[in-house]
Design an enzyme around this catalytic site. Structure first.
Site: not given
Length: 419
Positions: A18-19, A22
């Site tokens: 997920h990170e 980003h």
């Protein structure tokens, strides 16, 4: 202990990807990413590569990417400050020392008259020993503040989150949840590739050794032409016929190696909820191959996404009780149960959690990625961004409410252990 490891690995992987979404899109947009963190709380491991510090923190309950311009506290150099300057070989300021300047004897000490460390990148001031001469010092775009011995990279405005276009900022935010969907698809694709992708054909898959099918003489890959004279055209029809006839002898007409044979089978009765159904101990037939696995991964990801959204809809309309939600404690307990059924089921569970994480983060709730995207949508309509302090306050309130909900859900999870 195995469950603890499985839980940490699964949750860590979901947060990592997920990170990572980003981070990759933010870096592609030219945003300075100060830290990529898995977990919260004290650091237990860290290293720096290029501009970013990569850390693993003590509490494995999330993660974050700290982007320049999104820092809660910005370091400022104001008129009247006494600072130390260290220069690079090109004569530009490489390090700005804000305190403990005596530890850097090579630094030139100045009293600041004016500083712009975002746009024009300069500092003007009076150097010790030459207080009557105002000097201007060019600051490198890769320079650092030194505060209490720690280096913090200075971020020119063109490397800050807020300097990027609306599309670039939205892409950096939506990339996190998108990576969770991609991760789920990859896991499900691999499961299909290893185990085979289920197909809806009237053919027997793997048989359970002590099931009715194996005991009656049926074999894996037998093609079922009919049951009790009723033609079977799909696995769904086969299952429906078996489920409807527990403890009833059924005649299977099957094709095996080109030969048609009849075999009598008595489905075992099994109670599911309040219903008694028949089962013969045969798994769904599967097909192994790259393209069938791709299709399986895509269809399963879509199906689970739809089911989770349907459940969220029930929660919003009050048809779904908060008691049915699970926090970290409940997820740990379910992970323990799934882990006992095998690695493949554990991977399928990880895919489901990844989809769930992606969907939850896209909800238009302050402090979540969906809340950020909502503010971007408002900005697109207004033609200008909402005041940063007001947006920050909304996200803070949203975060507090999420933490409160998490506490309630976790308390419910804990109570269930004692019921």
């Amino acid at each position: 202990m195995n469950t603890v490891i499985a839980f940490i690995l699964i949750f860590g992987a979901l947060v990592f990807f997920h990170e990572l979404g980003h981070l990759v899109l933010a870096k592609r947009a030219g945003i300075l990413c100060r830290e990529f963190a898995i977990g919260f709380g004290p650091k237990i491991l860290s290293f720096k590569k290029n501009d970013t510090v990569y850390t693993i923190r003590l509490l494995p309950i999330g993660g974050f990417v700290r982007m320049a311009g999104e820092d809660p506290e910005m370091i400022e150099v104001k008129p009247g400050y006494n600072i130390g300057l260290i220069f690079n070989k090109s004569g530009e300021v490489e390090k700005v020392i804000l305190n403990n300047k005596e530890k850097y004897p090579q630094a030139r000490i100045i009293e600041v008259e004016k500083a712009d460390l975002e746009h024009e990148m300069f500092i003007t001031g009076f150097e010790q020993g030459a207080e009557d001469k105002l000097q201007r010092f060019a600051v490198s775009e890769t320079s650092y503040f030194i505060v209490d011995g720690n280096e913090v990279q200075i971020a020119p405005y063109n490397r800050q989150f807020g300097s990027k276009t609306l599309g670039q900022r939205a892409a950096a935010i939506i990339a996190g949840p998108l990576m969770n969907f991609i991760l789920a698809f990859v896991i499900l694709f691999l499961l299909g590739f290893i185990q085979g992708a289920p197909i809806d054909e009237p053919k027997l898959g793997e048989l359970i050794a002590d099931g009715s099918a194996a005991k009656s003489g049926l074999q894996e890959d037998d093609v079922i032409k009919s049951i009790e004279g009723q033609e079977m055209t799909s696995w769904t029809e086969v299952v429906e016929m078996i489920r409807a006839n527990p403890e009833q002898e059924l005649t299977f007409e099957v094709v095996r190696n080109g030969e048609t044979i009849n075999i009598d089978v008595v489905p075992q009765a099994n109670t599911v909820g309040e219903e008694t159904i028949g089962q013969i101990g045969a798994y769904t037939p599967v097909e192994k191959g790259f393209f069938s696995s791709l299709k399986f991964g895509a269809v399963e990801t879509y199906t689970w996404t739809k089911e989770i959204l349907f459940g969220l809809g029930k929660l919003i309309t009050g048809q779904f009780s908060i008691d049915m939600l699970s926090g970290p404690v409940g997820i740990y307990d379910m992970t323990d149960q799934v882990a006992q059924s095998g690695t493949m089921n554990l991977l399928r569970w990880a895919a489901l959690l990844s989809i769930n994480l992606g969907i939850v983060n896209l909800l238009p709730i302050p402090a979540l990625d969906g809340g950020r995207l909502l503010f971007f949508a408002i900005e697109a309509i207004r033609g200008k961004p909402i005041d940063r302090q007001k947006e920050g306050l909304v996200h803070f309130i949203g975060f507090a409410l999420i933490m409160l909900l998490m506490l309630v859900v976790t308390w419910n999870d804990i109570q269930k252990f004692f019921l």
